[in-house]
Scaffold this active site. Sequence first.
Site, PDB file in Angstrom:
ATOM      1  N   HIS A 240       0.852  -1.192   0.000  1.00  0.00           N
ATOM      2  CA  HIS A 240       0.000   0.000   0.000  1.00  0.00           C
ATOM      3  C   HIS A 240       0.884   1.236   0.000  1.00  0.00           C
ATOM      4  O   HIS A 240       1.939   1.247   0.631  1.00  0.00           O
ATOM      5  CB  HIS A 240      -0.897   0.030   1.247  1.00  0.00           C
ATOM      6  CG  HIS A 240      -2.068   0.940   1.103  1.00  0.00           C
ATOM      7  ND1 HIS A 240      -1.974   2.286   1.349  1.00  0.00           N
ATOM      8  CD2 HIS A 240      -3.342   0.704   0.718  1.00  0.00           C
ATOM      9  CE1 HIS A 240      -3.168   2.843   1.129  1.00  0.00           C
ATOM     10  NE2 HIS A 240      -4.009   1.906   0.740  1.00  0.00           N
TER      11      HIS A 240
ATOM     12  N   ASP B 127      -7.954  -5.267  -0.212  1.00  0.00           N
ATOM     13  CA  ASP B 127      -8.423  -6.128  -1.306  1.00  0.00           C
ATOM     14  C   ASP B 127      -8.057  -7.595  -1.138  1.00  0.00           C
ATOM     15  O   ASP B 127      -8.503  -8.434  -1.920  1.00  0.00           O
ATOM     16  CB  ASP B 127      -7.827  -5.618  -2.630  1.00  0.00           C
ATOM     17  CG  ASP B 127      -8.402  -4.259  -2.998  1.00  0.00           C
ATOM     18  OD1 ASP B 127      -7.618  -3.315  -3.197  1.00  0.00           O
ATOM     19  OD2 ASP B 127      -9.629  -4.137  -3.022  1.00  0.00           O
TER      20      ASP B 127
HETATM   21  C1  SDX Z   1      -6.198   0.007  -2.978  1.00  0.00           C
HETATM   22  O1  SDX Z   1      -4.478   4.553  -2.116  1.00  0.00           O
HETATM   23  C2  SDX Z   1      -5.378   3.913  -1.502  1.00  0.00           C
HETATM   24  O2  SDX Z   1      -5.768   4.240  -0.408  1.00  0.00           O
HETATM   25  C3  SDX Z   1      -5.920   2.708  -2.248  1.00  0.00           C
HETATM   26  C4  SDX Z   1      -6.954   1.865  -1.486  1.00  0.00           C
HETATM   27  C5  SDX Z   1      -8.240   2.635  -1.258  1.00  0.00           C
HETATM   28  O3  SDX Z   1      -8.984   2.275  -0.301  1.00  0.00           O
HETATM   29  O4  SDX Z   1      -8.558   3.512  -2.068  1.00  0.00           O
HETATM   30  O5  SDX Z   1      -6.420   1.471  -0.234  1.00  0.00           O
HETATM   31  C6  SDX Z   1      -7.350   0.623  -2.252  1.00  0.00           C
HETATM   32  O6  SDX Z   1      -5.979   0.344  -4.116  1.00  0.00           O
HETATM   33  C7  SDX Z   1      -5.312  -0.966  -2.251  1.00  0.00           C
HETATM   34  C8  SDX Z   1      -4.111  -1.457  -3.137  1.00  0.00           C
HETATM   35  C9  SDX Z   1      -4.604  -2.562  -4.069  1.00  0.00           C
HETATM   36  N1  SDX Z   1      -3.556  -2.931  -5.026  1.00  0.00           N
HETATM   37  C10 SDX Z   1      -2.892  -4.117  -4.936  1.00  0.00           C
HETATM   38  O7  SDX Z   1      -3.061  -4.923  -4.026  1.00  0.00           O
HETATM   39  C11 SDX Z   1      -1.928  -4.370  -6.100  1.00  0.00           C
HETATM   40  C12 SDX Z   1      -0.603  -4.924  -5.549  1.00  0.00           C
HETATM   41  N2  SDX Z   1       0.060  -3.826  -4.811  1.00  0.00           N
HETATM   42  C13 SDX Z   1       1.041  -3.046  -5.524  1.00  0.00           C
HETATM   43  O8  SDX Z   1       0.862  -2.888  -6.881  1.00  0.00           O
HETATM   44  C14 SDX Z   1       1.499  -1.820  -4.728  1.00  0.00           C
HETATM   45  O9  SDX Z   1       1.773  -2.255  -3.468  1.00  0.00           O
HETATM   46  C15 SDX Z   1       0.596  -0.605  -4.660  1.00  0.00           C
HETATM   47  C16 SDX Z   1       0.140  -0.160  -5.994  1.00  0.00           C
HETATM   48  C17 SDX Z   1      -0.590  -0.876  -3.808  1.00  0.00           C
HETATM   49  C18 SDX Z   1       1.405   0.510  -3.995  1.00  0.00           C
HETATM   50  O10 SDX Z   1       2.390   0.870  -4.914  1.00  0.00           O
HETATM   51  P1  SDX Z   1       3.516   1.955  -4.513  1.00  0.00           P
HETATM   52  O11 SDX Z   1       3.143   2.715  -3.326  1.00  0.00           O
HETATM   53  O12 SDX Z   1       3.848   2.717  -5.753  1.00  0.00           O
HETATM   54  O13 SDX Z   1       4.686   1.053  -4.070  1.00  0.00           O
HETATM   55  P2  SDX Z   1       5.846   0.626  -5.003  1.00  0.00           P
HETATM   56  O14 SDX Z   1       5.305   0.069  -6.280  1.00  0.00           O
HETATM   57  O15 SDX Z   1       6.804   1.759  -5.077  1.00  0.00           O
HETATM   58  O16 SDX Z   1       6.466  -0.601  -4.178  1.00  0.00           O
HETATM   59  C19 SDX Z   1       7.488  -0.375  -3.261  1.00  0.00           C
HETATM   60  C20 SDX Z   1       8.364  -1.631  -3.380  1.00  0.00           C
HETATM   61  C21 SDX Z   1       8.763  -1.922  -4.834  1.00  0.00           C
HETATM   62  O17 SDX Z   1      10.004  -2.601  -4.780  1.00  0.00           O
HETATM   63  P3  SDX Z   1      11.382  -1.690  -5.025  1.00  0.00           P
HETATM   64  O18 SDX Z   1      11.210  -1.035  -6.373  1.00  0.00           O
HETATM   65  O19 SDX Z   1      11.413  -0.706  -3.891  1.00  0.00           O
HETATM   66  O20 SDX Z   1      12.510  -2.708  -4.997  1.00  0.00           O
HETATM   67  O21 SDX Z   1       7.602  -2.781  -2.963  1.00  0.00           O
HETATM   68  C22 SDX Z   1       7.435  -3.662  -4.066  1.00  0.00           C
HETATM   69  C23 SDX Z   1       7.743  -2.897  -5.330  1.00  0.00           C
HETATM   70  O22 SDX Z   1       8.224  -3.761  -6.326  1.00  0.00           O
HETATM   71  N3  SDX Z   1       6.041  -4.083  -4.033  1.00  0.00           N
HETATM   72  C24 SDX Z   1       5.626  -5.330  -4.236  1.00  0.00           C
HETATM   73  C25 SDX Z   1       4.237  -5.265  -4.082  1.00  0.00           C
HETATM   74  N4  SDX Z   1       3.853  -4.017  -3.792  1.00  0.00           N
HETATM   75  C26 SDX Z   1       4.988  -3.281  -3.779  1.00  0.00           C
HETATM   76  N5  SDX Z   1       6.278  -6.465  -4.528  1.00  0.00           N
HETATM   77  C27 SDX Z   1       5.517  -7.574  -4.668  1.00  0.00           C
HETATM   78  N6  SDX Z   1       4.159  -7.608  -4.522  1.00  0.00           N
HETATM   79  C28 SDX Z   1       3.500  -6.464  -4.239  1.00  0.00           C
HETATM   80  N7  SDX Z   1       2.158  -6.487  -4.090  1.00  0.00           N
END
Ligand code: SDX
Length: 430
Positions: A308, A365
């Site tokens: 998140h 989710d």
């Molecule tokens: C919702 O914003 C809100 O409040 C949203 C929400 C709401 O109520 O409106 O809470 C609802 O959208 C919840 C999120 C649902 N999405 C998912 O579950 C999809 C999987 N999650 C990711 O795509 C990600 O965690 C996000 C999109 C939720 C957050 O992305 P960020 O903040 O841009 O984080 P990031 O991509 O910069 O990740 C930081 C690190 C990265 O690694 P590095 O580049 O630092 O080496 O963490 C890793 C990412 O690769 N990472 C994951 C991961 N999520 C982040 N690695 C594996 N699996 C994951 N799910």
Amino acid sequence: MSEKYVLITDESTGKDLRLPVVEGTEGEPTLAIKALPSTLGYFTYDPGFSATAACTSRLTFIDGGKGILRYRGYPIEQLAGQSSFLEVAYLLLNGELPSEEEFSGFSEQITHHTMVHEQLNHFIAGFHYDAHPMAMMAGVVGSLAAFYHDRMDMENPEHRMLAAQRMIAKMPTIAAACYRHHMGRPTAYPRNSLGFCGRFLDMMFSVPAEKYEVSPLAARVIDLLFILHADHEQNASTSTVRLVGSTGANPYACVAAGISALWGPAHGGANEAVLDMLSEIGDISNVPAYIKRAKDKSDPFRLMGFGHRVYKNYDPRATIIRKACYDVLDEMGVDDPMMDLAMELERIALEDDYFIEKKLYPNVDFYSGIIYRALGIPVSMFTVMFAIARTVGWVAQWLEQSKEPTRIGRPRQVYSGPTARDYVPMEKRS
Ligand code: SDX
């Protein structure tokens, strides 16, 4: 005027600028950077707005480090345990919990607006039967602007509140109609004698040939899930609604834009993606291989329902939904292997250094789809469920913005394209 300032110095010129600190009632302090371009000649660069506040708001507070979520100051755990979705809707729209009389009037208002123009059903009929319901929702909700556009005075607060209430009331009706189109069933009209969630279930699952009894358990659980999904400060879809609203666009068009933004698998589309992921993993024995893939930078696979932007702790909503999963499956006598798989996936991930270091926890989710599945909601409708609930947050945030003088949202960019060059006629090009 701000009492605190942060001094920044441009080392290339030695020029200083004192940036005023803007603090809310809670949360991280921010720097007001408006004077930066005119004083030091710089703009700021923050892709994804990770460190940027685009507005002030009194609606929802999140402390990502502590896993705190409050609507108008009330902890989500208390609202989930003691309130109802419609009462939470009133709270988010108006700022205070309603009196009995206020709640009764609000419920009556919502109930009174559940019907949609009959023409809308012809609009829905135009979609192919296998159209994704989120595509249908975005189109149909946007078309509401055509039904109310000319009669809406955006400067009139009563017209704005009426538009907000209409959207809250009509989303379940439109959602159910989209589902029934997909199933080849005739549209079911809202039964206003039922409550908000019971009415939705009836419009989804009733059939003309026999009497449909709403399951009190299902209505209660959906009400809980709607409370948990109602608002979440400036997430991608809410920010979209605010940005579209800042142009003075019709509120129905704003919500349609929010629906489109929510659909993405990185956002509200994740609940559908979680079930697809669990189905693909298939068996607990495959979990380690998928965890390995989620950690592999060269593999686009991510653990859906994990991570998140704000929560770097357990999403408090996930904690509540996880418990509700147990209760619902137990009460329904359902033994869903997906639940066991999800629990094992969570256990392994939360013990893995990668997820621990990056503070990746289950989000709202991760478990919601398991409950929806148990209630007979098809996977393609999971994000629609999210949209029904989040409509409250979208319209509440839109109302809040529309009450204040708002400048059109217009971010800047860092240009990385070609510098100036002259046009070359076709015949002279190499
Ligand atoms: C919702 O914003 C809100 O409040 C949203 C929400 C709401 O109520 O409106 O809470 C609802 O959208 C919840 C999120 C649902 N999405 C998912 O579950 C999809 C999987 N999650 C990711 O795509 C990600 O965690 C996000 C999109 C939720 C957050 O992305 P960020 O903040 O841009 O984080 P990031 O991509 O910069 O990740 C930081 C690190 C990265 O690694 P590095 O580049 O630092 O080496 O963490 C890793 C990412 O690769 N990472 C994951 C991961 N999520 C982040 N690695 C594996 N699996 C994951 N799910």
